[in-house]
Design an enzyme around this catalytic site. Structure first.
Site, mmCIF file in Angstrom:
data_model
loop_
_atom_site.group_PDB
_atom_site.id
_atom_site.type_symbol
_atom_site.label_atom_id
_atom_site.label_comp_id
_atom_site.label_asym_id
_atom_site.label_seq_id
_atom_site.Cartn_x
_atom_site.Cartn_y
_atom_site.Cartn_z
ATOM 1 N N LYS A 134 0.811 -1.193 0.000
ATOM 2 C CA LYS A 134 0.000 0.000 0.000
ATOM 3 C C LYS A 134 0.857 1.261 0.000
ATOM 4 O O LYS A 134 0.385 2.349 -0.286
ATOM 5 C CB LYS A 134 -0.875 0.025 1.270
ATOM 6 N N GLU B 114 7.681 2.701 -6.090
ATOM 7 C CA GLU B 114 7.874 2.164 -4.735
ATOM 8 C C GLU B 114 8.109 3.304 -3.748
ATOM 9 O O GLU B 114 8.663 4.342 -4.108
ATOM 10 C CB GLU B 114 9.068 1.190 -4.766
ATOM 11 N N ASP B 115 7.693 3.089 -2.502
ATOM 12 C CA ASP B 115 7.896 4.121 -1.485
ATOM 13 C C ASP B 115 9.339 4.172 -0.988
ATOM 14 O O ASP B 115 9.995 5.203 -1.069
ATOM 15 C CB ASP B 115 6.906 3.941 -0.316
ATOM 16 N N ASP C 220 14.830 -0.639 0.883
ATOM 17 C CA ASP C 220 15.533 -0.945 2.130
ATOM 18 C C ASP C 220 16.574 -2.023 1.810
ATOM 19 O O ASP C 220 17.643 -1.715 1.290
ATOM 20 C CB ASP C 220 14.472 -1.385 3.154
ATOM 21 N N LYS D 130 17.105 3.830 1.474
ATOM 22 C CA LYS D 130 18.037 3.621 2.590
ATOM 23 C C LYS D 130 19.213 2.803 2.066
ATOM 24 O O LYS D 130 19.285 1.588 2.282
ATOM 25 C CB LYS D 130 17.354 2.836 3.711
ATOM 26 N N PHE E 221 13.495 4.876 10.773
ATOM 27 C CA PHE E 221 12.195 4.340 10.382
ATOM 28 C C PHE E 221 11.288 5.495 9.970
ATOM 29 O O PHE E 221 11.119 6.470 10.704
ATOM 30 C CB PHE E 221 11.551 3.517 11.505
ATOM 31 N N ILE E 222 10.694 5.362 8.773
ATOM 32 C CA ILE E 222 9.931 6.448 8.148
ATOM 33 C C ILE E 222 8.433 6.152 8.207
ATOM 34 O O ILE E 222 8.023 5.001 8.049
ATOM 35 C CB ILE E 222 10.366 6.563 6.659
ATOM 36 N N ARG F 239 -0.301 6.372 7.629
ATOM 37 C CA ARG F 239 -0.282 6.476 6.164
ATOM 38 C C ARG F 239 -0.941 7.757 5.673
ATOM 39 O O ARG F 239 -0.622 8.262 4.607
ATOM 40 C CB ARG F 239 -1.062 5.310 5.528
HETATM 41 P P1 IMP Z 1 13.019 -4.183 1.164
HETATM 42 O O1 IMP Z 1 12.477 -5.365 0.444
HETATM 43 O O2 IMP Z 1 13.856 -4.591 2.353
HETATM 44 O O3 IMP Z 1 13.762 -3.227 0.269
HETATM 45 O O4 IMP Z 1 11.783 -3.473 1.838
HETATM 46 C C1 IMP Z 1 11.092 -2.457 1.251
HETATM 47 C C2 IMP Z 1 9.757 -2.348 1.911
HETATM 48 O O5 IMP Z 1 9.872 -2.343 3.332
HETATM 49 C C3 IMP Z 1 9.117 -1.010 1.560
HETATM 50 O O6 IMP Z 1 8.272 -1.148 0.457
HETATM 51 C C4 IMP Z 1 8.327 -0.693 2.797
HETATM 52 O O7 IMP Z 1 7.049 -1.261 2.696
HETATM 53 C C5 IMP Z 1 9.050 -1.364 3.912
HETATM 54 N N1 IMP Z 1 9.884 -0.397 4.631
HETATM 55 C C6 IMP Z 1 11.231 -0.261 4.560
HETATM 56 N N2 IMP Z 1 11.644 0.747 5.345
HETATM 57 C C7 IMP Z 1 10.543 1.270 5.919
HETATM 58 C C8 IMP Z 1 10.334 2.365 6.832
HETATM 59 O O8 IMP Z 1 11.250 3.066 7.285
HETATM 60 N N3 IMP Z 1 9.038 2.609 7.179
HETATM 61 C C9 IMP Z 1 7.991 1.858 6.714
HETATM 62 N N4 IMP Z 1 8.147 0.838 5.858
HETATM 63 C C10 IMP Z 1 9.414 0.543 5.458
HETATM 64 MG MG MG Z 2 6.166 -1.105 0.507
#
Ligand code: IMP
Ligand code: MG
Length: 180
Positions: A42, A98-99, A102, A130, A151-152, A164
């Site tokens: 979402k 994508e938001d 990470d 990040k 953490f965002i 959200r």
């Molecule tokens: P990745 O697969 O580890 O790159 O994770 C990415 C997903 O983790 C993003 O689409 C977010 O949904 C979630 N995520 C990563 N960092 C944060 C944060 O700081 N706040 C909230 N959701 C996060």
């Molecule tokens: Mg996400």
């Protein structure tokens, strides 16, 4: 939520200028192409809805929802699609919206998965990155802004499904213990 404090990281105006810059770049690069924006639910819903309003070119819009299994704030390696795209993407130019990047695992999974449908290209547009947390090789083709390992929340991004709705972006810190 008790025990936490929200610290403002980006104002509505700062977000708008970042999103506008991304939309300008995308409009320039995808003119005359068959662009399909694939928004990851979402977290990216607000980013997508602002981004498309700044685009100067036509685009089709679709959504995916992914589930990743892991503890707390970490993404595990195991990712599953719980809502797939509905638009055929063969021969089209796909841009994933994508938001936050990470570990990079979510985008690696989705990019590989979408590539199976033989699109002409698959690229990535992420609002936040990040970089220090990366576990796999993954770079956004269009990036809003890099963030530290915090953490965002806000602007579509949640902490346990909260925050959200906020129009600004915040980072979460633990509350200072009370001085006695
Ligand atoms: P990745 O697969 O580890 O790159 O994770 C990415 C997903 O983790 C993003 O689409 C977010 O949904 C979630 N995520 C990563 N960092 C944060 C944060 O700081 N706040 C909230 N959701 C996060
Ligand atoms: Mg996400």
């Amino acid at each position: 939520m008790e025990g936490y404090r929200l610290n403002r990281f980006l104002s509505q105006e700062q977000i708008a200028s970042i999103v506008q810059r991304l939309a300008d770049q995308i409009s320039k690069d995808y003119g005359g192409k068959e662009l399909v924006l694939v928004c990851i639910l979402k977290g990216a819903f607000m980013f997508l809805s602002d981004l498309v309003r700044y685009l100067k070119i036509p685009a089709q819009i679709d959504f995916v929802r992914l589930a990743s299994y892991g503890a707390g704030m970490e993404t595990s390696g195991i990712i599953e699609i719980t809502k797939d795209i509905e638009i055929p993407i063969e021969g089209k130019d796909v841009l994933i919206i994508e938001d936050i990047i990470d570990s990079g695992r979510t985008l690696q999974f989705l990019k590989d998965r979408l590539s199976l449908a033989s699109p002409r290209s698959v690229k990535i547009c992420a609002l936040l990155d990040k970089k220090a947390r990366r576990q796999v090789e993954m770079e956004a083709d269009y990036l809003g802004i890099e963030v530290d390992n915090v953490f965002i929340v806000g602007y579509g991004i949640d902490f346990d499904e909260n925050y959200r709705h906020l129009p600004e972006i915040y980072y979460v810190t633990p509350n200072e213990p009370q001085k006695s």
